[in-house]
Design a protein around this motif. Structure first.
Motif, mmCIF file in Angstrom:
data_model
loop_
_atom_site.group_PDB
_atom_site.id
_atom_site.type_symbol
_atom_site.label_atom_id
_atom_site.label_comp_id
_atom_site.label_asym_id
_atom_site.label_seq_id
_atom_site.Cartn_x
_atom_site.Cartn_y
_atom_site.Cartn_z
ATOM 1 N N ILE A 177 0.859 -1.181 0.000
ATOM 2 C CA ILE A 177 0.000 0.000 0.000
ATOM 3 C C ILE A 177 0.894 1.228 0.000
ATOM 4 C CG2 ILE A 177 -1.748 1.300 1.287
ATOM 5 C CD1 ILE A 177 -2.685 -1.346 2.468
ATOM 6 N N ALA A 178 0.560 2.226 -0.802
ATOM 7 C CA ALA A 178 1.340 3.462 -0.829
ATOM 8 C C ALA A 178 0.962 4.341 0.365
ATOM 9 C CB ALA A 178 1.084 4.213 -2.127
ATOM 10 N N GLY A 179 1.899 5.233 0.759
ATOM 11 C CA GLY A 179 1.578 6.216 1.772
ATOM 12 C C GLY A 179 2.407 6.094 3.031
ATOM 13 N N ASP A 180 2.310 7.116 3.847
ATOM 14 C CA ASP A 180 3.093 7.244 5.071
ATOM 15 C C ASP A 180 2.862 6.051 6.001
ATOM 16 O OD1 ASP A 180 4.773 8.324 6.903
ATOM 17 O OD2 ASP A 180 3.509 10.031 7.423
ATOM 18 N N GLY A 181 3.951 5.462 6.495
ATOM 19 C CA GLY A 181 3.859 4.365 7.450
ATOM 20 C C GLY A 181 3.783 2.987 6.830
ATOM 21 N N HIS A 182 3.653 2.895 5.520
ATOM 22 C CA HIS A 182 3.628 1.605 4.834
ATOM 23 C C HIS A 182 5.020 1.344 4.250
ATOM 24 C CE1 HIS A 182 -0.729 0.995 5.106
ATOM 25 N NE2 HIS A 182 -0.822 2.304 4.965
ATOM 26 N N TRP A 183 5.639 0.266 4.709
ATOM 27 C CA TRP A 183 7.045 0.038 4.368
ATOM 28 C C TRP A 183 7.283 -1.370 3.858
ATOM 29 C CZ3 TRP A 183 9.227 1.623 9.827
ATOM 30 C CH2 TRP A 183 8.903 2.963 10.079
ATOM 31 N N ALA A 184 8.283 -1.481 2.994
ATOM 32 C CA ALA A 184 8.943 -2.743 2.667
ATOM 33 C C ALA A 184 10.432 -2.489 2.830
ATOM 34 C CB ALA A 184 8.623 -3.179 1.242
ATOM 35 N N GLY A 185 11.108 -3.306 3.629
ATOM 36 C CA GLY A 185 12.523 -3.032 3.849
ATOM 37 C C GLY A 185 13.157 -3.987 4.844
ATOM 38 N N ALA A 186 14.155 -3.484 5.574
ATOM 39 C CA ALA A 186 14.919 -4.270 6.554
ATOM 40 C C ALA A 186 15.441 -5.569 5.935
ATOM 41 C CB ALA A 186 14.052 -4.547 7.790
ATOM 42 N N PRO A 187 16.232 -5.486 4.849
ATOM 43 C CA PRO A 187 16.606 -6.677 4.088
ATOM 44 C C PRO A 187 17.766 -7.472 4.680
ATOM 45 C CG PRO A 187 17.611 -4.755 3.103
ATOM 46 C CD PRO A 187 16.749 -4.255 4.225
ATOM 47 N N SER A 188 17.759 -8.763 4.358
ATOM 48 C CA SER A 188 18.891 -9.652 4.613
ATOM 49 C C SER A 188 18.977 -10.603 3.436
ATOM 50 C CB SER A 188 18.683 -10.429 5.916
ATOM 51 O OG SER A 188 19.741 -11.356 6.138
ATOM 52 N N ALA A 189 20.159 -10.752 2.844
ATOM 53 C CA ALA A 189 20.287 -11.488 1.582
ATOM 54 C C ALA A 189 21.374 -12.555 1.646
ATOM 55 C CB ALA A 189 20.585 -10.523 0.435
ATOM 56 N N VAL A 190 21.152 -13.635 0.893
ATOM 57 C CA VAL A 190 22.110 -14.732 0.764
ATOM 58 C C VAL A 190 22.155 -15.133 -0.705
ATOM 59 C CG1 VAL A 190 22.635 -17.141 1.336
ATOM 60 C CG2 VAL A 190 21.725 -15.607 3.095
ATOM 61 N N ALA A 191 23.356 -15.346 -1.239
ATOM 62 C CA ALA A 191 23.522 -15.849 -2.607
ATOM 63 C C ALA A 191 23.846 -17.333 -2.547
ATOM 64 C CB ALA A 191 24.631 -15.090 -3.323
ATOM 65 N N GLY A 192 23.155 -18.118 -3.379
ATOM 66 C CA GLY A 192 23.434 -19.549 -3.415
ATOM 67 C C GLY A 192 22.617 -20.247 -4.476
ATOM 68 N N ASP A 193 23.154 -21.338 -5.001
ATOM 69 C CA ASP A 193 22.444 -22.153 -5.995
ATOM 70 C C ASP A 193 22.081 -21.345 -7.239
ATOM 71 O OD1 ASP A 193 22.536 -24.182 -4.038
ATOM 72 O OD2 ASP A 193 20.630 -23.516 -3.190
ATOM 73 N N GLY A 194 22.900 -20.345 -7.562
ATOM 74 C CA GLY A 194 22.647 -19.528 -8.734
ATOM 75 C C GLY A 194 21.557 -18.492 -8.569
ATOM 76 N N LEU A 195 21.067 -18.308 -7.345
ATOM 77 C CA LEU A 195 19.991 -17.370 -7.064
ATOM 78 C C LEU A 195 20.361 -16.452 -5.912
ATOM 79 C CD1 LEU A 195 17.032 -19.915 -7.174
ATOM 80 C CD2 LEU A 195 17.604 -18.262 -8.965
ATOM 81 N N ILE A 196 19.577 -15.402 -5.747
ATOM 82 C CA ILE A 196 19.690 -14.548 -4.573
ATOM 83 C C ILE A 196 18.418 -14.716 -3.758
ATOM 84 C CG2 ILE A 196 19.744 -12.166 -3.738
ATOM 85 C CD1 ILE A 196 21.527 -11.486 -6.093
ATOM 86 N N TYR A 197 18.588 -15.012 -2.482
ATOM 87 C CA TYR A 197 17.472 -15.155 -1.555
ATOM 88 C C TYR A 197 17.441 -13.925 -0.645
ATOM 89 C CZ TYR A 197 17.422 -19.958 -3.176
ATOM 90 O OH TYR A 197 17.364 -21.079 -3.962
ATOM 91 N N LEU A 198 16.262 -13.382 -0.458
ATOM 92 C CA LEU A 198 16.096 -12.135 0.276
ATOM 93 C C LEU A 198 14.991 -12.290 1.307
ATOM 94 C CD1 LEU A 198 16.911 -9.049 0.313
ATOM 95 C CD2 LEU A 198 14.918 -8.683 -1.158
ATOM 96 N N ALA A 199 15.295 -11.934 2.545
ATOM 97 C CA ALA A 199 14.279 -11.832 3.594
ATOM 98 C C ALA A 199 14.061 -10.355 3.889
ATOM 99 C CB ALA A 199 14.721 -12.568 4.856
ATOM 100 N N TYR A 200 12.795 -9.951 3.991
ATOM 101 C CA TYR A 200 12.507 -8.544 4.257
ATOM 102 C C TYR A 200 11.227 -8.417 5.067
ATOM 103 C CZ TYR A 200 9.434 -9.104 0.144
ATOM 104 O OH TYR A 200 8.486 -9.543 -0.749
ATOM 105 N N ARG A 201 11.047 -7.247 5.652
ATOM 106 C CA ARG A 201 9.912 -6.989 6.524
ATOM 107 C C ARG A 201 8.873 -6.105 5.834
ATOM 108 N NH1 ARG A 201 9.640 -3.352 11.028
ATOM 109 N NH2 ARG A 201 10.964 -1.974 9.795
ATOM 110 N N LEU A 202 7.591 -6.404 6.063
ATOM 111 C CA LEU A 202 6.486 -5.556 5.638
ATOM 112 C C LEU A 202 5.866 -4.904 6.869
ATOM 113 C CD1 LEU A 202 4.749 -7.893 3.032
ATOM 114 C CD2 LEU A 202 6.245 -5.948 2.551
#
Length: 298
Positions: free
Chosen positions: A23-48
């Motif tokens: 959702i767009a607008g103040d207080g709505h976020w996607a972020g706080a990332p943590s990433a790992v590379a493996g098996d030819g891919l990038i895996y990403l954990a993030y917070r909503l």
């Protein structure tokens, strides 16, 4: 490995948006990332996250990507599944044995307290909240969250954001403490590695977000703010030291900021790519007050 720390500073002009808030607008976020590379891919954990009063950090998503920019969600873990009032930055880790761990920052309901639980699975799509284990419980005087985990020389290193709980009105303050472990589950604390500086842009609190070892030096990128009013709009700074348990902030101004609203550019993640090069991920404040997850290829 030797490197120029300035070459790893975020430059939003070079970035692309990897994850937008639902959702767009103040207080709505996607972020706080943590990433790992493996098996030819990038895996990403993030917070909503939704605004305070509407659910706050309501879910952690684990996703995968072939190019580091376009992600396919694999699993979503809701705050209710973790018996948490809110979720904050996760840490996604692959063990030397090839297993996967997801460390989750969990707010204890109706308190200012935080703890860190871990889930372990054979693959990044198989995390089961019912199998959670608390590894950083905090205590009645301290909330613990936002772990940054590095394996080096056969040892696990961890830096976590710690908040004082004696006065609820002061619980937004934060320092970063340092711990080590032989297995990434049982941790030994070694004290405060980084604190804010009175009268400076990072006076109210500091939170390490990424760490690089460079010979005898340790560099850390960290989130900082000067006051309680800047909570949620931390900017990025750099710290350095000869000991991972004792780091000193560099410079008198933030090293990286957003051009919008409160200037928030935080939760920086540095991912070395198997084929060479580096990807940066970070949470970035948008003109509408929302936060999005951006990435840069270096």
């Amino acid at each position: 490995m030797s490197f120029d720390i300035q070459e790893l500073l975020p430059d939003p002009r070079r970035s692309v948006v990897a994850i937008t808030p639902p959702i767009a607008g103040d207080g709505h976020w996607a972020g706080a990332p943590s990433a790992v590379a493996g098996d030819g891919l990038i895996y990403l954990a993030y917070r909503l996250r939704r605004p305070v009063g509407e659910g706050r950090g309501y879910a952690i998503v684990v996703a995968r990507s072939a190019d580091g920019e376009r992600f396919e969600p694999l699993v979503t873990i809701a705050r209710e599944q973790m018996a948490a009032e809110s979720l904050e930055r996760p840490a996604l880790v692959r063990t030397p044995e090839g297993r996967w761990r997801l460390y989750l920052s969990c707010a204890t309901p109706n308190t200012k307290h935080w703890r860190v639980d871990v889930l372990e699975a054979d693959g990044p799509a198989a995390f089961d909240p019912a199998a959670r284990r608390t590894v950083l419980p905090g205590d009645p005087k301290t909330g613990v969250k936002d772990p940054v985990i590095v394996r080096r020389g056969g040892q696990w290193h961890l830096w976590a954001s710690c908040h004082p709980l004696a006065d609820p009105d002061e619980a937004d303050q934060m320092v970063t403490d340092y711990a080590t472990s032989d297995d990434g589950l049982d941790w030994t604390w070694h004290g405060t590695a980084l604190s804010g500086r009175p009268g400076c842009w990072d006076a109210r609190g500091v939170r390490i977000s990424a760490v690089r070892f460079d010979g005898r030096q340790v560099y850390a990128f960290y989130d900082g703010r000067a006051s309680a009013a800047e909570n949620y709009e931390e900017r990025t700074g750099i710290a350095r030291g000869a000991d991972p348990a004792a780091l000193t902030p560099l410079g008198s101004e933030p090293a990286a900021v957003s051009a919008h609203r409160g200037g928030g550019l935080r939760y920086m993640e540095i991912l070395d790519l198997p084929g060479g090069g580096t990807r940066l991920y970070y949470e970035y404040t948008r003109p509408d007050g929302g936060h999005e997850l951006r990435t840069e290829l270096r």
